[in-house]
Design a protein around this motif. Structure first.
Motif, PDB file in Angstrom:
ATOM      1  N   LYS A   1       0.831  -1.206   0.000  1.00 36.89           N
ATOM      2  CA  LYS A   1       0.000   0.000   0.000  1.00 36.89           C
ATOM      3  C   LYS A   1       0.858   1.245   0.000  1.00 36.89           C
ATOM      4  CE  LYS A   1      -4.033  -1.778   2.521  1.00 36.89           C
ATOM      5  NZ  LYS A   1      -4.533  -2.012   3.875  1.00 36.89           N
ATOM      6  N   LYS A   2       0.264   2.313  -0.524  1.00 36.24           N
ATOM      7  CA  LYS A   2       0.883   3.625  -0.422  1.00 36.24           C
ATOM      8  C   LYS A   2       0.425   4.228   0.906  1.00 36.24           C
ATOM      9  CE  LYS A   2      -0.935   4.448  -4.400  1.00 36.24           C
ATOM     10  NZ  LYS A   2      -1.430   4.970  -5.688  1.00 36.24           N
ATOM     11  N   ILE A   3       1.391   4.513   1.765  1.00 39.28           N
ATOM     12  CA  ILE A   3       1.080   4.935   3.138  1.00 39.28           C
ATOM     13  C   ILE A   3       1.437   6.407   3.331  1.00 39.28           C
ATOM     14  CG2 ILE A   3       1.638   4.535   5.584  1.00 39.28           C
ATOM     15  CD1 ILE A   3       0.040   2.224   4.333  1.00 39.28           C
ATOM     16  N   LEU A   4       0.519   7.111   4.016  1.00 40.69           N
ATOM     17  CA  LEU A   4       0.740   8.523   4.337  1.00 40.69           C
ATOM     18  C   LEU A   4       1.966   8.659   5.247  1.00 40.69           C
ATOM     19  CD1 LEU A   4      -0.662  11.326   3.959  1.00 40.69           C
ATOM     20  CD2 LEU A   4      -1.874  10.866   6.110  1.00 40.69           C
ATOM     21  N   ALA A   5       2.856   9.582   4.902  1.00 42.90           N
ATOM     22  CA  ALA A   5       4.082   9.758   5.679  1.00 42.90           C
ATOM     23  C   ALA A   5       3.761  10.318   7.066  1.00 42.90           C
ATOM     24  CB  ALA A   5       5.034  10.696   4.950  1.00 42.90           C
ATOM     25  N   PRO A   6       4.493   9.886   8.106  1.00 41.09           N
ATOM     26  CA  PRO A   6       4.219  10.388   9.469  1.00 41.09           C
ATOM     27  C   PRO A   6       4.393  11.908   9.568  1.00 41.09           C
ATOM     28  CG  PRO A   6       6.261   9.084   9.395  1.00 41.09           C
ATOM     29  CD  PRO A   6       5.567   8.888   8.088  1.00 41.09           C
ATOM     30  N   GLU A   7       5.240  12.474   8.732  1.00 40.86           N
ATOM     31  CA  GLU A   7       5.449  13.927   8.736  1.00 40.86           C
ATOM     32  C   GLU A   7       4.190  14.676   8.300  1.00 40.86           C
ATOM     33  OE1 GLU A   7       7.524  11.757   7.411  1.00 40.86           O
ATOM     34  OE2 GLU A   7       9.356  12.026   8.587  1.00 40.86           O
ATOM     35  N   TYR A   8       3.290  13.958   7.591  1.00 41.83           N
ATOM     36  CA  TYR A   8       2.081  14.595   7.061  1.00 41.83           C
ATOM     37  C   TYR A   8       0.821  13.944   7.635  1.00 41.83           C
ATOM     38  CZ  TYR A   8       5.188  17.202   4.060  1.00 41.83           C
ATOM     39  OH  TYR A   8       6.164  18.062   3.612  1.00 41.83           O
ATOM     40  N   GLY A   9       0.941  13.482   8.884  1.00 38.45           N
ATOM     41  CA  GLY A   9      -0.233  12.967   9.589  1.00 38.45           C
ATOM     42  C   GLY A   9      -0.411  11.467   9.536  1.00 38.45           C
ATOM     43  N   GLY A  10       0.551  10.767   8.983  1.00 42.57           N
ATOM     44  CA  GLY A  10       0.427   9.320   8.860  1.00 42.57           C
ATOM     45  C   GLY A  10       0.631   8.601  10.182  1.00 42.57           C
TER      46      GLY A  10
END
Lengths: 141, 426
Positions: B289-298
């Protein structure tokens, strides 16, 4: 009276010199080494590696470099402010940015710096929490 | 100079004799090293050390005459491109050098040798024997590209329509307010992407181009080192170096093991206008999966905006893919034809977990798409498994090139060894 004063001056100067020398060569306790290693493993190892050898072209080694074994103030500032200057160490350059680690407590910084100054083939004096505190105070604008 | 000339003429004569011989007996004259250059290879393959250059050998090209041009990260004795000329047994000698700049990219297309510094692209006219006509007078094709302290190299490749593609890596890990900082958030709308973090397209035959004349062909690519033009699809393929520091920046979300495995190093097939999603996402090869980066709320589960493209293949994290080559030769068995070789330079950001990589992988392809699992093709550049695990590899594979007979050449930017892998018929 003059003579007494002079003797006092000489005596105190000798004492200061002696204490400075003692400080420089202060052996680092096993407890400091253990605590320092803990901090190292959590915050430093992922870039500088378990053996302190760093990563070619990316993260500088910590062994036998004056950045680690030399001026303590400069070294403490690396931890507080991070490091992103282009410097050459033994003819090699390193590109990765080190983020500031000013969130570490004075004691943690003292422990980890004492640890790296006495690991990976290094044998330099320890760093005290007071030294870190003083540098941190002056580091603030 | 005259003497040099004579040497080339003689060498060409030798090369022609050899090439005509290869058609029938691929290993005529060519001799593998007794220990296969220290490499572990599939059955039937062998290898030799072509040369020890003692330089940081990045990408390389082999001419139809068998000469090798190697781009050096740092000039050696003032020369950033090394020229090697082969003997009949396959070993080569350093016969010259030119270009006073370090860099990574080098490519031959339509009678020109293209090479990059970390800010510019030059080209040199080649003669009919693919020898540079005037080493002192390159044309400066591209200039003024941004270069940070990290991801500064400019890999390049050309298509069949007169365009050159240059990687401009971004000087950041994940576009954080404080690069690689602890729990440091991403900068909204990452402004670095306007001039970095993508592939730019320029005209191959126009001098002094910069951002104004180029086209941002694809964006959202943190750093690309290995890239190649796929002749079957007529399409650009790139290998991205995925982000680092998931654990050291986000210790509450990722443990050291997850941080070593994630994110994937991705192979992308690019079309003009594609966005691969850096810094807003990373590809998780375990969840697919394409996962939202933690820097941008992931939170390592939330999926990223589906507008970002999917990779066509994904590999374990931090292996550092520095070379990509589509194999079009005839020497290797049929299954290798039109498949991709990937040189993995080897990891550092897997510590304290064991490091990994320092090998060349083969990715099978069918009809221009990855088909089937990748496999390690050439291993043990590190010297021993222990050295690989410790990240203290003896050699680190970087560039890949195909020789006129179908041999696979591999450069090592640590000690400067040039390898040649050949297939020996039974």
């Amino acid at each position: 009276m003059k003579r007494v004063l002079l003797t006092l001056v000489i005596l105190s100067a000798t004492l200061v010199k002696l204490s400075a020398q003692t400080k420089k060569n202060a052996p680092v306790s096993a407890l400091v080494m253990t605590n320092g290693k803990k901090v190292y493993n959590q915050y430093c190892l992922s870039c500088h590696m378990a053996d302190g050898g760093g990563v070619q072209n990316m993260n500088p080694p910590l062994s036998k470099t004056s950045y680690v074994t030399g001026d303590k103030t400069r070294l403490i500032k690396v931890i507080l402010n991070g490091f992103s200057e282009s410097v050459e160490i033994d003819g090699e350059t390193y590109t990765n940015v080190m983020a500031p680690h000013n969130f570490l407590k004075d004691q943690e910084i003292a422990d980890v710096l004492s640890y790296i100054r006495n690991s990976f083939g290094n044998k330099s004096g320890g760093v005290s929490a007071l030294e870190v505190k003083n540098v941190r105070a002056r580091n603030k604008k | 100079m005259k003497k040099n000339h004579l040497k080339y003429v003689m060498a060409i004569a030798v090369a022609i004799t050899l090439v005509s011989g290869y058609a029938l007996r691929p290993d005529e004259g060519l001799k593998a090293d007794a220990d296969n250059a220290g490499l572990k290879l599939p059955a039937g393959f062998a290898a030799l050390k072509v040369a020890e250059t003692g330089a940081k050998a990045r990408h390389l090209v082999v001419t139809p005459q068998g000469d090798i041009y190697v781009k050096l990260a740092k000039p050696k004795e003032g020369k950033g491109i090394m020229v090697l000329h082969p003997n009949a047994d396959g070993k080569a000698e350093i016969t010259g050098g030119f270009g006073n700049y370090g860099g990574t990219g080098i490519y031959i297309k339509d009678g020109y040798l293209y090479a990059s510094s970390n800010q510019e692209v030059f080209r040199y006219k080649l003669n009919a024997q693919n020898v540079v006509v005037n080493t002192n007078a390159p044309e400066k094709i591209v200039t003024g590209l941004k270069m940070g302290r990290q991801h500064e190299t400019k890999s390049l490749v050309l298509d069949n329509d007169g365009n050159i593609y240059v990687n401009i890596g971004v000087n950041s890990n994940s576009c954080q307010q404080q690069d690689r900082g602890l729990r440091s958030a991403g900068i909204p709308g990452c402004p670095l992407l306007d001039s970095m973090g993508g592939i730019w397209q320029f005209k191959a035959n126009q001098i002094n181009q910069s951002y104004g004349q180029g086209v941002r062909y694809a964006t959202g690519l943190r750093n690309v080192v290995g890239l190649d033009w796929n002749q079957q699809n007529n399409q650009l393929f790139v290998m991205q170096h995925g982000r680092d520091n998931l654990n050291s920046s986000w210790p509450e979300l990722y443990n050291t093991k997850e941080s070593a495995e994630l994110p994937a190093e991705c192979l992308y097939a690019l079309k003009k206008g594609d966005n691969a999603g850096w810094p807003y996402m990373y590809y998780d090869q375990i969840q697919h999966k394409k996962i939202l980066a933690p820097e941008y709320g992931g939170d390592k589960k939330k999926e990223a905006d589906p507008k970002f493209i999917d990779p066509v293949a994904a590999y374990p994290g931090h292996l550092a893919p520095n070379g990509l080559l589509f194999y079009t030769g005839n020497m290797f068995p049929e299954k290798y034809k039109n498949g991709a070789f990937i040189a993995f330079h080897g990891s550092w950001n897997r510590a304290p977990e064991p490091q990994m990589g320092y090998f060349v992988v083969f990715q099978p392809f069918k009809n221009g798409k990855p088909s089937g699992d990748w496999e390690v093709f050439a291993d043990n550049f590190a010297g021993t498994p222990e050295k690989a695990a410790a990240g203290r590899a003896e050699h680190r594979p970087c560039g890949l090139a195909q020789g006129p007979d179908g041999s696979l050449y591999v450069s090592d930017d640590s000690k400067g060894t040039i390898y040649r892998i050949i297939y020996k018929k039974k």
